[in-house]
Write an enzyme that holds these catalytic residues in place. Structure first.
Site, PDB file in Angstrom:
ATOM      1  N   HIS B 121       9.553 -12.798  -2.863  1.00 43.19           N
ATOM      2  CA  HIS B 121       9.892 -11.531  -2.216  1.00 43.19           C
ATOM      3  C   HIS B 121      10.088 -11.838  -0.727  1.00 43.19           C
ATOM      4  O   HIS B 121       9.464 -12.751  -0.200  1.00 43.19           O
ATOM      5  CB  HIS B 121       8.700 -10.597  -2.428  1.00 43.19           C
ATOM      6  CG  HIS B 121       8.899  -9.184  -2.008  1.00 43.19           C
ATOM      7  ND1 HIS B 121       8.804  -8.775  -0.703  1.00 43.19           N
ATOM      8  CD2 HIS B 121       9.169  -8.065  -2.731  1.00 43.19           C
ATOM      9  CE1 HIS B 121       8.992  -7.459  -0.637  1.00 43.19           C
ATOM     10  NE2 HIS B 121       9.223  -7.006  -1.857  1.00 43.19           N
ATOM     11  N   GLN B 201       2.156  -8.436  -7.626  1.00 43.59           N
ATOM     12  CA  GLN B 201       2.397  -8.095  -9.030  1.00 43.59           C
ATOM     13  C   GLN B 201       1.288  -8.638  -9.920  1.00 43.59           C
ATOM     14  O   GLN B 201       1.165  -8.231 -11.079  1.00 43.59           O
ATOM     15  CB  GLN B 201       3.757  -8.644  -9.491  1.00 43.59           C
ATOM     16  CG  GLN B 201       4.932  -8.198  -8.643  1.00 43.59           C
ATOM     17  CD  GLN B 201       5.184  -6.702  -8.711  1.00 43.59           C
ATOM     18  OE1 GLN B 201       4.761  -6.016  -9.651  1.00 43.59           O
ATOM     19  NE2 GLN B 201       5.860  -6.173  -7.708  1.00 43.59           N
ATOM     20  N   LYS B 224       0.590  -0.538  -5.452  1.00 42.77           N
ATOM     21  CA  LYS B 224       1.072  -0.965  -6.769  1.00 42.77           C
ATOM     22  C   LYS B 224      -0.075  -1.011  -7.780  1.00 42.77           C
ATOM     23  O   LYS B 224       0.123  -1.316  -8.954  1.00 42.77           O
ATOM     24  CB  LYS B 224       1.712  -2.351  -6.681  1.00 42.77           C
ATOM     25  CG  LYS B 224       2.951  -2.399  -5.798  1.00 42.77           C
ATOM     26  CD  LYS B 224       3.507  -3.801  -5.754  1.00 42.77           C
ATOM     27  CE  LYS B 224       4.327  -4.082  -4.525  1.00 42.77           C
ATOM     28  NZ  LYS B 224       5.693  -3.581  -4.569  1.00 42.77           N
ATOM     29  N   CYS B 362      14.361  -6.988  -2.913  1.00 42.31           N
ATOM     30  CA  CYS B 362      13.824  -7.837  -1.838  1.00 42.31           C
ATOM     31  C   CYS B 362      13.772  -9.311  -2.231  1.00 42.31           C
ATOM     32  O   CYS B 362      12.921 -10.052  -1.719  1.00 42.31           O
ATOM     33  CB  CYS B 362      12.450  -7.364  -1.377  1.00 42.31           C
ATOM     34  SG  CYS B 362      12.429  -5.689  -0.772  1.00 42.31           S
TER      35      CYS B 362
HETATM   36  C1  LIG Z   1       6.187  -9.545  -4.976  1.00 37.22           C
HETATM   37  C2  LIG Z   1       5.992  -8.604  -3.822  1.00 37.22           C
HETATM   38  N1  LIG Z   1       5.549  -9.066  -2.646  1.00 37.22           N
HETATM   39  C3  LIG Z   1       5.347  -8.256  -1.583  1.00 37.22           C
HETATM   40  C4  LIG Z   1       5.588  -6.901  -1.642  1.00 37.22           C
HETATM   41  C5  LIG Z   1       5.317  -6.030  -0.447  1.00 37.22           C
HETATM   42  O1  LIG Z   1       4.120  -5.320  -0.593  1.00 37.22           O
HETATM   43  P1  LIG Z   1       3.703  -4.112   0.356  1.00 37.22           P
HETATM   44  O2  LIG Z   1       4.568  -2.956  -0.004  1.00 37.22           O
HETATM   45  O3  LIG Z   1       2.255  -3.835   0.052  1.00 37.22           O
HETATM   46  O4  LIG Z   1       3.858  -4.543   1.773  1.00 37.22           O
HETATM   47  C6  LIG Z   1       6.062  -6.383  -2.847  1.00 37.22           C
HETATM   48  C7  LIG Z   1       6.350  -4.941  -2.965  1.00 37.22           C
HETATM   49  O5  LIG Z   1       7.445  -4.475  -2.729  1.00 37.22           O
HETATM   50  C8  LIG Z   1       6.280  -7.244  -3.954  1.00 37.22           C
HETATM   51  O6  LIG Z   1       6.740  -6.784  -5.130  1.00 37.22           O
END
Ligand SMILES: Cc1ncc(COP(=O)(O)O)c(C=O)c1O
Lengths: 154, 406
Positions: B121, B201, B224, B362
């Site tokens: 991500h 995840q 999440k 992303c």
């Molecule tokens: C794999 C992964 N990493 C990082 C994030 C970012 O997380 P947060 O929304 O808590 O900053 C997400 C969520 O969009 C994600 O799915």
């Protein structure tokens, strides 16, 4: 909400077989647009003659049916128009997509208006408006020789 | 475990969304919230509110205790050794930035290398990119195989004598691949390499034991995990959190402040500068207890059944192409539909009340690698049923009809 209004035959057809999806040979204006949230991108090419009339318009890029159809219809319709007329059409189109019930431009004939109005279905889908408008903002950017890539607001 | 009972705990499913029952398949993006969590926020603000850790009055002491209770619950949930290894942040993004920033201050030298994967991500890539710029270090990418997995062998292949850190996702938010984190950590530590895990995840869907995984850092996104937005958790091994410099400066993170010198507070305050997301932290305790009451083993079993069912359904649907086919897969079904752009799929599905995500999620590096600009993604949570996946499939068929596809 009405999906049928959004995905009219003509949109699907232009989306599937976009007109002017190529790079104009000997273009003298171009600009790039990008929708960072969706990853859609478009590159608009123009060939203007001495009177600043659009001799040819084309685009490259990828995106959803709405964005491809919009770029396809746009590039078809500004051919033969001068810069002033084309920009006026852009204004009119963006106005219609945002709030106006119909198109007012005297630089568009009825047939052209009908075609453009096919895109009016996106009004009901706020998240999709930028799909329809990206290529139009990019067109203005090409006319104005803006170096920066057009980015749709998130 | 009775899903219908669980679903009833989530008030949103009582709502009509544009006249439809909600089929929510976007939990990898953010999960819905159970009533206990929503009510907890309300209750805290209406009956118990105070800032934490500052005043000596009754409400402040009580709020501080509640706040710290969540820390203990998180520690228990991920089986951390010490509750001071739990730091609250504004999200997983901030947790990863915290690690990159504080490690970046002293740890890296020009020429050092960081190994990440093509599955990452943007929030587990961009913070490292900052270091690439400021510290002149190199970022290498472990590549996915045909199935959309990252194997231990691939990681081993990409490690060089200059590799200082490996940053990997626990579970891909696009292909669903579950990475062999424990094995990767074993290998990395045998070479003195730090391991940072993006657990966004992983935490909501997998049984977690950070001591067993042995990673140095693990980032969690609370929204999440059936919890509030604006909140994340960074787990870090105590030796690291003690050794590294603070991230942000301000109130709450200091020990002594003089005109010519400042000393910093002890863990975990050192990393929690300013007023934190107090109500969210306190409510998150109920998310964890909610998950624990269902039992993570039950959750994993339920979600594995859903993925298996969904995968079979979509595999049978001609013109649907699933992205990745990992052996070890979490609750994510990403796909493309021949001749229909993902945005159009998402709009058409939305009309039936089916909420999915379209775009690159992303993960632009991964989509570039797969040579597609975007994909559609259906992801499951504890409240989903096989009916939801049947509706997904039916709505995909509606897309095909609208676009005249066989
Ligand atoms: C794999 C992964 N990493 C990082 C994030 C970012 O997380 P947060 O929304 O808590 O900053 C997400 C969520 O969009 C994600 O799915």
């Amino acid at each position: 909400m009405n999906l049928k209004e959004l995905y009219q035959e003509i949109i699907l057809e232009h989306g599937k077989n976009p007109r002017n999806l190529r790079k104009t040979e000997g273009f003298n204006k171009d600009a790039k647009g990008n929708n960072p949230l969706c990853g859609d991108n478009v590159h608009v090419y123009l060939k203007l003659n001495g009177q600043r009339i659009v001799e040819d318009a084309s685009f490259e890029g990828s995106g959803c049916a709405i964005s491809m159809a919009s770029a396809s219809i746009m590039t078809d319709l500004i051919k033969g128009k001068n810069e002033h007329e084309a920009k006026e059409i852009v204004e009119d189109f963006l106005g219609m997509i945002k709030e106006n019930p119909d198109l007012k431009s005297e630089n568009l004939n009825e047939d052209e208006k009908t075609k453009l109005m096919c895109l009016s279905g996106v009004k009901q889908y706020p998240m999709r408006v930028k799909c329809a408008t990206l290529s139009w903002h990019t067109l203005v950017s090409a006319f104005d020789e803006k170096q920066e890539e057009v980015k749709t607001e998130n | 475990m009775n899903i219908n009972h669980i679903k009833k705990e989530f008030p949103i499913f009582d709502e009509k969304i544009q006249n439809n029952d909600l089929v929510y398949l976007d939990s990898a993006n953010s999960s819905q919230k159970p009533k206990v969590v929503v009510d907890r926020i309300n209750e805290f603000y209406t009956k118990q509110f105070s800032n934490v850790g500052r005043s000596v009055h009754y409400l402040a002491v009580a709020a501080t205790n509640l706040y710290e209770n969540t820390r203990t619950s998180v520690q228990r949930y991920i089986n951390a050794k010490d509750q001071n290894e739990i730091v609250f942040t504004k999200g997983a993004t901030e947790a990863l930035n915290l690690v990159a920033n504080t490690l970046g201050q002293n740890f890296f030298r020009e020429g050092d290398e960081i190994l990440i994967t093509e599955l990452e991500h943007h929030s587990n890539y961009v913070p490292w990119h900052f270091l690439r710029k400021s510290k002149n270090i190199k970022i290498n990418f472990a590549e996915i195989n045909e199935a959309g997995e990252i194997t231990l062998e691939e990681i081993e292949k990409k490690i060089t004598p200059n590799t200082k850190l490996i940053a990997i996702t626990h579970l891909s938010n696009v292909t669903g691949a579950i990475l062999p984190v424990k094995e990767i950590t074993d290998l990395a530590h045998s070479k003195g390499i730090i391991v940072v895990v993006d657990g966004c995840q992983g935490a909501p869907h997998l049984k977690l034991d950070v001591q067993d995984l042995d990673c140095d850092f693990y980032a969690i996104s609370c929204h999440k995990m059936y919890g509030p937005t604006g909140l994340g958790v960074l787990y870090g091994k105590k030796k690291w959190l003690e050794e590294l410099p603070p991230y942000q400066g301000g109130g709450g993170m200091i020990n002594e402040v003089n005109k010519d010198s400042i000393s910093y507070g002890d863990l975990p305050n050192k990393y929690e500068a300013g007023t934190m997301a107090t109500a969210q932290v306190i409510a998150f305790d109920y998310s964890i207890k909610f998950l624990e009451s269902i039992g993570i083993d039950n959750i994993m079993k339920h979600e594995a059944e859903l993925v298996e069912y969904g995968q079979e359904l979509l595999k049978k649907n001609n013109s649907v192409k699933l992205i990745g086919n990992p052996r070890n897969k979490g609750g994510v079904l990403s796909f493309t539909l021949e001749g229909v752009h993902p945005h159009d799929i998402a709009t058409i599905l939305d009309e039936d009340g089916v909420a999915i995500r379209a775009g690159h999620h992303c993960c632009q590096i991964l989509h570039d690698k797969l040579n597609i600009p975007a994909s559609a993604r259906a992801s499951v949570g504890i409240y989903n049923t096989k009916d939801d996946l049947d509706q997904l499939n039916e709505s995909i068929n509606n897309c095909k009809k609208i676009f005249n596809i066989e």
